[in-house]
Scaffold this active site. Structure first.
Site, PDB file in Angstrom:
ATOM      1  N   SER A 140      44.858  40.634  41.646  1.00 38.39           N
ATOM      2  CA  SER A 140      46.301  40.879  41.734  1.00 38.39           C
ATOM      3  C   SER A 140      47.157  39.746  41.167  1.00 38.39           C
ATOM      4  O   SER A 140      48.232  39.447  41.691  1.00 38.39           O
ATOM      5  CB  SER A 140      46.713  41.210  43.181  1.00 38.39           C
ATOM      6  OG  SER A 140      46.124  42.432  43.577  1.00 38.39           O
ATOM      7  N   GLU A 162      36.983  35.916  42.588  1.00 37.63           N
ATOM      8  CA  GLU A 162      37.788  37.128  42.741  1.00 37.63           C
ATOM      9  C   GLU A 162      37.530  37.747  44.117  1.00 37.63           C
ATOM     10  O   GLU A 162      36.586  38.537  44.268  1.00 37.63           O
ATOM     11  CB  GLU A 162      37.408  38.148  41.661  1.00 37.63           C
ATOM     12  CG  GLU A 162      37.631  37.681  40.247  1.00 37.63           C
ATOM     13  CD  GLU A 162      37.839  38.869  39.316  1.00 37.63           C
ATOM     14  OE1 GLU A 162      38.910  38.946  38.710  1.00 37.63           O
ATOM     15  OE2 GLU A 162      36.942  39.721  39.216  1.00 37.63           O
ATOM     16  N   LYS A 164      39.123  46.623  31.892  1.00 38.51           N
ATOM     17  CA  LYS A 164      38.267  47.564  32.655  1.00 38.51           C
ATOM     18  C   LYS A 164      38.093  48.855  31.859  1.00 38.51           C
ATOM     19  O   LYS A 164      38.048  48.814  30.628  1.00 38.51           O
ATOM     20  CB  LYS A 164      38.848  47.796  34.049  1.00 38.51           C
ATOM     21  CG  LYS A 164      39.086  46.481  34.794  1.00 38.51           C
ATOM     22  CD  LYS A 164      39.365  46.639  36.241  1.00 38.51           C
ATOM     23  CE  LYS A 164      39.554  45.261  36.864  1.00 38.51           C
ATOM     24  NZ  LYS A 164      39.768  45.293  38.296  1.00 38.51           N
ATOM     25  N   GLU A 220      33.089  45.114  40.801  1.00 37.26           N
ATOM     26  CA  GLU A 220      32.977  46.566  40.553  1.00 37.26           C
ATOM     27  C   GLU A 220      31.578  46.913  40.063  1.00 37.26           C
ATOM     28  O   GLU A 220      31.054  47.979  40.364  1.00 37.26           O
ATOM     29  CB  GLU A 220      34.074  47.006  39.562  1.00 37.26           C
ATOM     30  CG  GLU A 220      35.442  47.041  40.250  1.00 37.26           C
ATOM     31  CD  GLU A 220      36.629  46.734  39.355  1.00 37.26           C
ATOM     32  OE1 GLU A 220      36.498  46.780  38.123  1.00 37.26           O
ATOM     33  OE2 GLU A 220      37.704  46.426  39.918  1.00 37.26           O
ATOM     34  N   HIS A 243      30.801  41.261  37.926  1.00 40.27           N
ATOM     35  CA  HIS A 243      32.104  41.663  38.496  1.00 40.27           C
ATOM     36  C   HIS A 243      31.846  42.490  39.758  1.00 40.27           C
ATOM     37  O   HIS A 243      30.878  43.247  39.823  1.00 40.27           O
ATOM     38  CB  HIS A 243      32.895  42.475  37.459  1.00 40.27           C
ATOM     39  CG  HIS A 243      34.313  42.701  37.876  1.00 40.27           C
ATOM     40  ND1 HIS A 243      34.667  43.650  38.799  1.00 40.27           N
ATOM     41  CD2 HIS A 243      35.468  42.083  37.516  1.00 40.27           C
ATOM     42  CE1 HIS A 243      35.982  43.607  38.990  1.00 40.27           C
ATOM     43  NE2 HIS A 243      36.491  42.657  38.225  1.00 40.27           N
ATOM     44  N   GLY A 266      43.097  44.588  42.587  1.00 38.47           N
ATOM     45  CA  GLY A 266      43.791  45.871  42.441  1.00 38.47           C
ATOM     46  C   GLY A 266      44.615  46.283  43.648  1.00 38.47           C
ATOM     47  O   GLY A 266      45.059  47.428  43.744  1.00 38.47           O
ATOM     48  N   ASN A 287      41.238  41.556  31.626  1.00 37.38           N
ATOM     49  CA  ASN A 287      40.119  42.481  31.832  1.00 37.38           C
ATOM     50  C   ASN A 287      40.694  43.906  31.809  1.00 37.38           C
ATOM     51  O   ASN A 287      41.327  44.334  32.771  1.00 37.38           O
ATOM     52  CB  ASN A 287      39.458  42.169  33.188  1.00 37.38           C
ATOM     53  CG  ASN A 287      38.320  43.118  33.507  1.00 37.38           C
ATOM     54  OD1 ASN A 287      37.943  43.959  32.677  1.00 37.38           O
ATOM     55  ND2 ASN A 287      37.772  43.000  34.707  1.00 37.38           N
TER      56      ASN A 287
END
Ligand code: PGA
Length: 258
Positions: free
Chosen positions: A219, A176, A11, A105, A103, A182, A9
């Site tokens: 991660s 996730e 991003k 985010e 996702h 991250g 991904n």
């Protein structure tokens, strides 16, 4: 056979020239792994930004059919006055066979609701041409209260309710945990395995899905991939930060297929 998934991904990273450079390296090295038949049971998925889909698609040779393209998002409406949005036909047109949906985010920064995510899932199965990679994951406060299974069950239920009565051929869930994305702190492989087992059982007892794959994201790195991927219910990984450098991502791929 259910192939395991190693997905990248990107991003909101990379320009077209970055992608040229990336795939010069990636495709050369992947040829070496390919000659050792690494990919009979593995699928690699790239999810670059919309502007790079055609470029990445152009780098995947017809014989490299173990490499697939995914969009990071799409809007569920057919077409019309939705400035700034991209629909399912547009991502298919660019070569996508997968679409990431929900996702964290998108949920947290762009306020995507459970209702919107359910509409996207419904649109995908109405259309029938791409497979969703539905992301779910709990926050640290949910985890600290040990409520992760209830929380994930609710997220799955609200996203998948529209397809409850349908027979679905294929679905990918990306578990996730938000606290792992991250941060450099991945879930412990035993905790990941427990959640993946829960998700497999939950989906199989509530929905009619022939092929379910539950992949882990948060991660993932060269250091933890082997431990994660060898767990029985972890069917692959969704890699953010560690997918941005082609040498690092290649190593993740290599270690996951060893
Ligand atoms: P990360 O991102 O690997 O950088 O934690 C994963 C993701 O958000 O898909």
């Amino acid at each position: 056979m259910k192939k395991k998934i190693i997905a990248a991904n990107f991003k909101m990273n990379k320009t077209r020239s970055d992608v040229e450079y990336y795939f010069d390296i990636f495709m050369e090295k992947i040829d070496i792994l390919k000659s050792k038949s690494f990919f009979t049971d593995t699928e690699i998925i790239f999810a670059p930004s919309f502007t790079l889909l055609r470029d990445v698609h152009g780098r995947i040779k017809p014989q490299d059919d173990f490499i697939k393209l995914a969009s990071q998002n799409f809007y569920h409406k057919k077409n019309g006055a939705y400035t700034g949005e991209i629909n399912l036909d547009m991502i298919k047109d660019c070569g996508c066979v997968y679409a990431i949906v929900g996702h964290s985010e998108r949920r947290n920064i762009f306020n995507e609701s459970d209702e919107l995510i359910a509409k996207k899932i419904n649109t995908i199965y109405d259309d029938g041409c791409v497979v969703p990679i539905l992301c779910v994951g709990e926050s640290l406060s949910v985890r600290n209260k040990n409520n992760q299974e209830i929380f994930i069950g609710n997220q799955l239920n609200s996203a998948l309710r529209p397809i409850q009565d349908r027979k679905i051929s294929s679905l990918i869930i990306a578990y996730e945990p938000i606290w792992a994305i991250g941060t450099g702190v991945a879930a412990k492989s035993e905790d990941g395995e427990k959640m993946h087992n829960f998700i497999h059982n939950y989906i199989h007892s509530n929905y009619q899905i022939s092929e379910l794959r539950v992949i882990y994201g948060g991660s993932v790195s060269e250091t933890n991939i082997t431990e994660l991927i060898t767990k029985p219910h972890i069917d692959g990984v969704l890699v953010g930060g560690a997918s941005l450098d082609p040498a690092v991502f290649l190593n993740v791929v290599r270690l996951s297929t060893d």
